[in-house]
Write an enzyme that holds these catalytic residues in place. Structure first.
Site, PDB file in Angstrom:
ATOM      1  N   GLU A  16      67.253  53.083 -28.042  1.00 31.43           N
ATOM      2  CA  GLU A  16      67.607  53.774 -27.080  1.00 31.43           C
ATOM      3  C   GLU A  16      66.885  53.997 -26.047  1.00 31.43           C
ATOM      4  O   GLU A  16      65.603  54.064 -26.023  1.00 31.43           O
ATOM      5  CB  GLU A  16      68.155  55.559 -27.652  1.00 31.43           C
ATOM      6  CG  GLU A  16      68.428  56.059 -26.496  1.00 31.43           C
ATOM      7  CD  GLU A  16      69.434  57.328 -27.249  1.00 31.43           C
ATOM      8  OE1 GLU A  16      70.328  56.957 -27.803  1.00 31.43           O
ATOM      9  OE2 GLU A  16      68.930  58.631 -26.806  1.00 31.43           O
ATOM     10  N   ARG A 107      80.168  65.346 -25.600  1.00 31.95           N
ATOM     11  CA  ARG A 107      80.754  66.613 -24.686  1.00 31.95           C
ATOM     12  C   ARG A 107      79.146  66.753 -24.296  1.00 31.95           C
ATOM     13  O   ARG A 107      79.253  67.183 -22.526  1.00 31.95           O
ATOM     14  CB  ARG A 107      80.538  68.324 -26.283  1.00 31.95           C
ATOM     15  CG  ARG A 107      81.161  69.628 -24.991  1.00 31.95           C
ATOM     16  CD  ARG A 107      80.818  70.255 -25.412  1.00 31.95           C
ATOM     17  NE  ARG A 107      79.352  70.205 -26.132  1.00 31.95           N
ATOM     18  CZ  ARG A 107      79.273  72.414 -26.968  1.00 31.95           C
ATOM     19  NH1 ARG A 107      79.871  71.960 -27.147  1.00 31.95           N
ATOM     20  NH2 ARG A 107      77.538  72.347 -26.704  1.00 31.95           N
ATOM     21  N   GLY A 108      78.094  67.027 -24.253  1.00 35.20           N
ATOM     22  CA  GLY A 108      77.219  67.172 -23.765  1.00 35.20           C
ATOM     23  C   GLY A 108      76.599  69.022 -23.943  1.00 35.20           C
ATOM     24  O   GLY A 108      77.852  69.159 -24.062  1.00 35.20           O
ATOM     25  N   ASP A 109      75.736  69.445 -23.388  1.00 34.02           N
ATOM     26  CA  ASP A 109      74.740  70.600 -24.248  1.00 34.02           C
ATOM     27  C   ASP A 109      75.669  70.920 -22.835  1.00 34.02           C
ATOM     28  O   ASP A 109      75.426  71.304 -21.455  1.00 34.02           O
ATOM     29  CB  ASP A 109      73.549  70.210 -23.508  1.00 34.02           C
ATOM     30  CG  ASP A 109      72.762  69.637 -25.174  1.00 34.02           C
ATOM     31  OD1 ASP A 109      73.310  70.064 -26.123  1.00 34.02           O
ATOM     32  OD2 ASP A 109      71.505  68.700 -25.377  1.00 34.02           O
ATOM     33  N   HIS A 147      75.736  71.025 -35.932  1.00 32.19           N
ATOM     34  CA  HIS A 147      75.540  71.189 -34.950  1.00 32.19           C
ATOM     35  C   HIS A 147      74.570  72.484 -34.345  1.00 32.19           C
ATOM     36  O   HIS A 147      74.925  73.106 -35.542  1.00 32.19           O
ATOM     37  CB  HIS A 147      77.051  70.634 -33.684  1.00 32.19           C
ATOM     38  CG  HIS A 147      76.825  70.531 -32.477  1.00 32.19           C
ATOM     39  ND1 HIS A 147      76.532  71.990 -32.162  1.00 32.19           N
ATOM     40  CD2 HIS A 147      76.113  69.928 -31.631  1.00 32.19           C
ATOM     41  CE1 HIS A 147      76.523  71.561 -30.395  1.00 32.19           C
ATOM     42  NE2 HIS A 147      76.118  70.335 -30.395  1.00 32.19           N
TER      43      HIS A 147
HETATM   44  P1  FAD Z   1      81.483  68.199 -30.186  1.00 30.98           P
HETATM   45  O1  FAD Z   1      81.359  67.345 -30.890  1.00 30.98           O
HETATM   46  O2  FAD Z   1      82.586  69.012 -29.015  1.00 30.98           O
HETATM   47  O3  FAD Z   1      80.349  69.396 -30.519  1.00 30.98           O
HETATM   48  C1  FAD Z   1      79.889  70.998 -29.754  1.00 30.98           C
HETATM   49  C2  FAD Z   1      80.538  71.568 -30.625  1.00 30.98           C
HETATM   50  O4  FAD Z   1      81.910  71.877 -30.308  1.00 30.98           O
HETATM   51  C3  FAD Z   1      80.161  71.533 -32.952  1.00 30.98           C
HETATM   52  O5  FAD Z   1      79.581  72.833 -33.120  1.00 30.98           O
HETATM   53  C4  FAD Z   1      80.908  71.784 -32.928  1.00 30.98           C
HETATM   54  O6  FAD Z   1      81.307  71.913 -34.607  1.00 30.98           O
HETATM   55  C5  FAD Z   1      81.881  71.991 -31.843  1.00 30.98           C
HETATM   56  N1  FAD Z   1      83.811  71.664 -31.686  1.00 30.98           N
HETATM   57  C6  FAD Z   1      83.644  69.789 -31.874  1.00 30.98           C
HETATM   58  N2  FAD Z   1      85.570  70.236 -31.346  1.00 30.98           N
HETATM   59  C7  FAD Z   1      86.105  71.526 -32.044  1.00 30.98           C
HETATM   60  C8  FAD Z   1      87.067  71.415 -32.083  1.00 30.98           C
HETATM   61  N3  FAD Z   1      88.448  71.075 -31.233  1.00 30.98           N
HETATM   62  N4  FAD Z   1      87.178  72.616 -31.944  1.00 30.98           N
HETATM   63  C9  FAD Z   1      86.316  74.064 -32.342  1.00 30.98           C
HETATM   64  N5  FAD Z   1      85.330  73.402 -32.050  1.00 30.98           N
HETATM   65  C10 FAD Z   1      84.516  72.513 -32.483  1.00 30.98           C
HETATM   66  N6  FAD Z   1      72.864  64.691 -24.963  1.00 30.98           N
HETATM   67  C11 FAD Z   1      73.076  64.228 -22.892  1.00 30.98           C
HETATM   68  O7  FAD Z   1      73.582  65.123 -22.414  1.00 30.98           O
HETATM   69  N7  FAD Z   1      73.674  63.080 -22.677  1.00 30.98           N
HETATM   70  C12 FAD Z   1      73.094  61.613 -23.837  1.00 30.98           C
HETATM   71  O8  FAD Z   1      73.415  60.286 -23.421  1.00 30.98           O
HETATM   72  C13 FAD Z   1      73.401  62.323 -25.205  1.00 30.98           C
HETATM   73  N8  FAD Z   1      72.984  61.575 -26.543  1.00 30.98           N
HETATM   74  C14 FAD Z   1      73.332  61.839 -27.441  1.00 30.98           C
HETATM   75  C15 FAD Z   1      73.283  60.996 -28.022  1.00 30.98           C
HETATM   76  C16 FAD Z   1      73.505  61.080 -30.173  1.00 30.98           C
HETATM   77  C17 FAD Z   1      74.103  60.429 -30.936  1.00 30.98           C
HETATM   78  C18 FAD Z   1      73.764  62.837 -30.166  1.00 30.98           C
HETATM   79  C19 FAD Z   1      73.752  62.979 -31.847  1.00 30.98           C
HETATM   80  C20 FAD Z   1      73.405  63.846 -29.108  1.00 30.98           C
HETATM   81  C21 FAD Z   1      73.519  63.465 -27.483  1.00 30.98           C
HETATM   82  N9  FAD Z   1      73.778  64.280 -26.538  1.00 30.98           N
HETATM   83  C22 FAD Z   1      73.043  63.846 -25.388  1.00 30.98           C
HETATM   84  C23 FAD Z   1      73.201  65.764 -26.765  1.00 30.98           C
HETATM   85  C24 FAD Z   1      75.133  65.957 -27.352  1.00 30.98           C
HETATM   86  O9  FAD Z   1      75.309  66.113 -25.690  1.00 30.98           O
HETATM   87  C25 FAD Z   1      74.668  67.630 -28.025  1.00 30.98           C
HETATM   88  O10 FAD Z   1      74.309  67.527 -29.584  1.00 30.98           O
HETATM   89  C26 FAD Z   1      75.752  68.405 -27.456  1.00 30.98           C
HETATM   90  O11 FAD Z   1      75.391  69.566 -27.573  1.00 30.98           O
HETATM   91  C27 FAD Z   1      77.315  67.907 -28.480  1.00 30.98           C
HETATM   92  O12 FAD Z   1      77.843  66.531 -28.651  1.00 30.98           O
HETATM   93  P2  FAD Z   1      79.456  66.274 -29.196  1.00 30.98           P
HETATM   94  O13 FAD Z   1      79.885  65.579 -29.018  1.00 30.98           O
HETATM   95  O14 FAD Z   1      78.815  66.454 -30.975  1.00 30.98           O
HETATM   96  O15 FAD Z   1      79.908  67.207 -28.953  1.00 30.98           O
END
Ligand code: FAD
Length: 289
Positions: A16, A107-109, A147
């Site tokens: 990465e 989703r992003g942080d 998470h």
């Molecule tokens: P989600 O899947 O939306 O989860 C976020 C939270 O919401 C979790 O607690 C989940 O349990 C909850 N949730 C999800 N769906 C639902 C639902 N339908 N109903 C209720 N609750 C729900 N960040 C960046 O900014 N740029 C990057 O390039 C980047 N790359 C990454 C690569 C990897 C492999 C990983 C593991 C993380 C990366 N991140 C990146 C960080 C990521 O954006 C964060 O961890 C973010 O907080 C959550 O993203 P997610 O896609 O898992 O979100």
């Protein structure tokens, strides 16, 4: 080539990088990618800056240069918090123009001023990408230790299941420092009907500061055996970095021996770290010479 097809064919190995901000450093990122490509990883993923600020504009150009100039499959990340459907559609059409078929849908942080507009969760983004009809292989994130925002383990697995049902093709894990966390997670996924392939993400820490920052931002716990390594390494930054890379290589070799679907090294922009991981996986027979 679609990453899901690569994972179905063999255990994978990937790196990465993050694109730096601004015009000039784009060349630096290309130089790093060139060094990473020398180890012939299955893919190199390129991060995306949440909210559309900072380096996000550089993700596709760097991914494109990895894919077409270096001949290595590129995985372009995409986050959706703070983005509209139109923003996402524009990004997707940029991927198509650049000939990139692999995207990591995130989703992003959360951050002040970065609110959900059209997408609340990564599963909403995945649903939208699938509904758009774009010809994409879609990866999604998973969290061996849960998470940080998930109130219960049950909810954490429920949201993973939603990503699978929305159309994710495979998962890439958040970094972790204790392989037992990953093995437990892998088993629990099956019990929660999550059947996607899971690529294990490992980050070789290169300083005490870095490991503290990672533990704070992504909630990864730091086991006593890692603390012990750091204490033994002492205050010299070079010794700390050596200890971190050695530890990560041991993690990778153990994961390789335990039948992982793939290994992803959060090498970020440090080719020496990536090469060390590559060497360790060659030596243990996970990768062919
Ligand atoms: P989600 O899947 O939306 O989860 C976020 C939270 O919401 C979790 O607690 C989940 O349990 C909850 N949730 C999800 N769906 C639902 C639902 N339908 N109903 C209720 N609750 C729900 N960040 C960046 O900014 N740029 C990057 O390039 C980047 N790359 C990454 C690569 C990897 C492999 C990983 C593991 C993380 C990366 N991140 C990146 C960080 C990521 O954006 C964060 O961890 C973010 O907080 C959550 O993203 P997610 O896609 O898992 O979100």
């Amino acid at each position: 080539m679609r990453i899901a097809d690569k994972i179905a064919a063999r255990q994978t190995f990937s790196f990465e990088i993050f694109p730096p901000k601004g015009e000039l450093p784009l060349e630096e990122a290309r130089a790093v990618a060139t060094e990473l490509a020398a180890d012939r990883p299955d893919w190199i993923s390129v991060t995306y800056s949440a909210g559309g600020s900072g380096n996000s504009a550089n993700t596709v150009p760097i991914a494109s240069s990895i894919e077409h100039e270096l001949g290595v499959t590129a995985l372009a990340h995409l986050t959706c918090l703070g983005s509209t459907r139109a923003d996402v559609d524009a990004y997707v059409s940029g991927l198509a123009d650049a000939g990139i078929e692999n995207v990591l849908a995130l989703r992003g942080d959360r951050a002040p001023g970065r609110e959900a507009i059209d997408f609340e969760h990564a599963s909403d983004l995945i649903e939208h990408l699938r509904a758009s009809g774009a010809d994409l292989c879609i990866g999604a994130a998973c969290y061996p230790e849960g998470h940080v925002e998930s109130p219960t383990e049950e909810e954490s697995f429920e949201s993973l299941y939603k990503k699978q049902e929305a159309g994710a093709d495979y998962l890439v894990s958040q970094l972790f420092f204790d392989n037992e966390d990953f093995y437990r997670f892998r088993e629990k996924c099956l019990r929660h009907r999550v059947r996607l392939s899971i690529v294990a993400g490992i980050m070789p820490f290169t300083s005490v500061k870095q490991i503290q920052r990672m533990a704070f931002t992504c909630g990864a716990s730091i086991p006593a055996k890692v603390v012990k390594r750091l204490v033994l390494a002492g205050d010299d930054p070079a010794d700390q970095a050596r200890a971190g890379v050695e530890y990560a290589c041991e993690q990778l070799v153990d994961l390789a021996a335990n039948g992982v679907d793939g290994l992803h090294v959060y090498s970020m922009n440090k080719p020496a770290v990536a090469h060390a991981a590559h060497e360790a996986l060659l030596a243990c027979g996970y990768l062919g010479a």
